[in-house]
Design an enzyme around this catalytic site. Structure first.
Site, mmCIF file in Angstrom:
data_model
loop_
_atom_site.group_PDB
_atom_site.id
_atom_site.type_symbol
_atom_site.label_atom_id
_atom_site.label_comp_id
_atom_site.label_asym_id
_atom_site.label_seq_id
_atom_site.Cartn_x
_atom_site.Cartn_y
_atom_site.Cartn_z
ATOM 1 N N ASN A 7 -3.333 6.551 -0.803
ATOM 2 C CA ASN A 7 -2.683 6.761 0.790
ATOM 3 C C ASN A 7 -1.900 7.886 0.812
ATOM 4 O O ASN A 7 -1.567 8.238 1.903
ATOM 5 C CB ASN A 7 -1.840 5.447 0.814
ATOM 6 C CG ASN A 7 -2.749 4.485 1.439
ATOM 7 O OD1 ASN A 7 -3.636 4.498 2.103
ATOM 8 N ND2 ASN A 7 -2.494 2.955 1.003
ATOM 9 N N GLU A 19 -5.103 -0.204 -7.805
ATOM 10 C CA GLU A 19 -3.885 0.877 -8.222
ATOM 11 C C GLU A 19 -3.079 0.177 -8.665
ATOM 12 O O GLU A 19 -2.381 -0.823 -8.280
ATOM 13 C CB GLU A 19 -3.478 1.630 -6.766
ATOM 14 C CG GLU A 19 -4.365 2.658 -6.229
ATOM 15 C CD GLU A 19 -3.675 3.295 -5.260
ATOM 16 O OE1 GLU A 19 -3.996 4.690 -4.945
ATOM 17 O OE2 GLU A 19 -2.942 2.733 -4.320
ATOM 18 N N SER A 72 0.614 -1.220 -0.162
ATOM 19 C CA SER A 72 0.058 -0.022 0.119
ATOM 20 C C SER A 72 0.891 1.100 0.159
ATOM 21 O O SER A 72 0.290 2.323 -0.387
ATOM 22 C CB SER A 72 -0.830 -0.060 1.291
ATOM 23 O OG SER A 72 -0.219 0.068 2.472
#
Length: 377
Positions: free
Chosen positions: A188, A150, A117
């Site tokens: 993020n 993503e 992430s």
């Protein structure tokens, strides 16, 4: 790509396995802890049984999904995989060791990827013999339900591999967006102020967690407030992502972690998974009612939304992704009610700029610096 290897059978790994198997792929699922794999497969069977009972899928579809997932005891069973997705602990050194073992096992045509992430895709691939076949494929939790993925090519990733993976994700019925290999990627990075500024407000005793959450739900139409969402994600997980982004941006004050969040992580007050975080999740516990304050709510909302819009405008300026992907990522990755660029235009970029200017004057912190593109937006 019909044969998919997945490393890690925790919540994310088994979720990705379900997604791939639901699309007809054969999945090879490996975890160093075989007991974890059996536990996760058992949980998946229960989940699928509930979907059958609700007539969301047929019994044949459920059996097919389970039948296409093979529990592996060794990475050597990945030798015929077309794509390998790693979904283990967010530790770069551990991941690199796993990728080296994978590369020694799979064919030269196999694509190797990470579900990280926030860790740099370029750094994860740098020690591989063939880094050109390495790419980031970041799913959101829970993977079967969250539509966004993503796709992150590193500096060494071969051209058009991002497009190839995007097409695969569409086949898996996901919504892919392509992002630059920067800390936090799209979601993020841009979402950090949703948590960071909310924590700052509470740390300064300006508002309580329940007031902040109520303000963001009622004035912003967010499905969950930042403290509710941190409890759901896991306070330790959220803190770890913030810390990684802060470190990788060379300690940029915009991404500075929260001491309150660190202390809660240390105390193992991690949210729903431990039964208590910012809220108490015991059966007998009643959720506290916020003391409503219209003026305070407006201040809280404008402070957080202005920081979010500023991040989105800066991401646009740096061409981290296309405008369309920036907007799509926040709506489909973290369920924002609208894209932040559109939201900035609706509120008025001048008003957002004034809010940040006033915060900068008050705190004299680089945290509140504006994107050079904000006043031109």
């Amino acid at each position: 790509m019909k044969n998919i290897g997945i490393i890690g059978s925790g919540t994310m790994g088994i979720g990705i396995a379900q997604v791939a198997a639901s699309s007809g792929c054969k999945v090879y699922l490996f975890d160093a802890n075989i007991a974890q794999t059996e536990k996760s497969l058992g949980a998946l069977r229960s989940t699928l049984a509930k979907l059958v009972n609700k007539q969301k899928i047929t019994r044949e579809e459920s059996d097919g999904i389970i039948g296409r997932i093979v529990s592996c005891v060794s990475l050597s069973e990945f030798k015929n995989c077309d794509l390998v997705i790693e979904a283990i602990i967010e530790n770069a050194e551990i991941k690199k060791k796993v990728f080296a073992e994978v590369e020694a096992t799979v064919s030269e045509n196999c694509i190797i990827s990470s579900n990280t992430s926030s860790i740099s895709i370029t750094s994860l691939s740098a020690d591989l013999q063939h880094p050109e076949r390495f790419i980031g494929i970041h799913f959101f939790n829970p993977a079967p339900l969250m539509p966004l993925v993503e796709i992150i090519p590193g500096l060494l990733t071969k051209k058009k591999l991002d497009f190839e993976i995007s097409e695969l994700m569409k086949f898996w019925k996901k919504i892919p967006v392509i992002a630059k290999d920067i800390p936090g990627f799209i979601v993020n990075r841009i979402a950090r102020p949703f948590y960071g500024e909310a924590l700052r407000i509470v740390e300064e005793n300006i508002a309580t967690p329940e007031q902040v959450d109520d303000a963001m739900r009622t004035l912003g139409n967010f499905r969950m407030g930042p403290f509710e969402l941190m409890d759901l994600i896991g306070i330790d997980v959220n803190f770890a992502v913030t810390t990684t982004v802060y470190k990788d941006y060379f300690h940029d004050p915009k991404y500075k972690p929260s001491l309150l969040q660190q202390r809660m992580s240390e105390a193992r007050l991690l949210g729903k998974k431990t039964g208590k975080g910012f809220y108490d999740y015991a059966e007998s516990a009643a959720k506290p009612e916020p003391l409503k304050d219209e003026k305070l709510y407006k201040e809280v909302f404008m402070r957080i939304i202005s920081m979010l819009i500023n991040e989105a405008v800066e991401a646009k300026r740096l061409k981290i992704a296309s405008d369309e992907d920036l907007e799509m990522a926040m709506q489909k990755g973290v369920n924002y009610p609208k894209g932040l660029l559109a939201w900035g235009a609706e509120i008025g970029y001048d008003k957002v700029s004034d809010t940040l200017h006033n915060l900068y004057d008050k705190y004299q912190e680089e945290r509140y610096r504006q994107s050079p593109a904000l006043q031109k937006a």
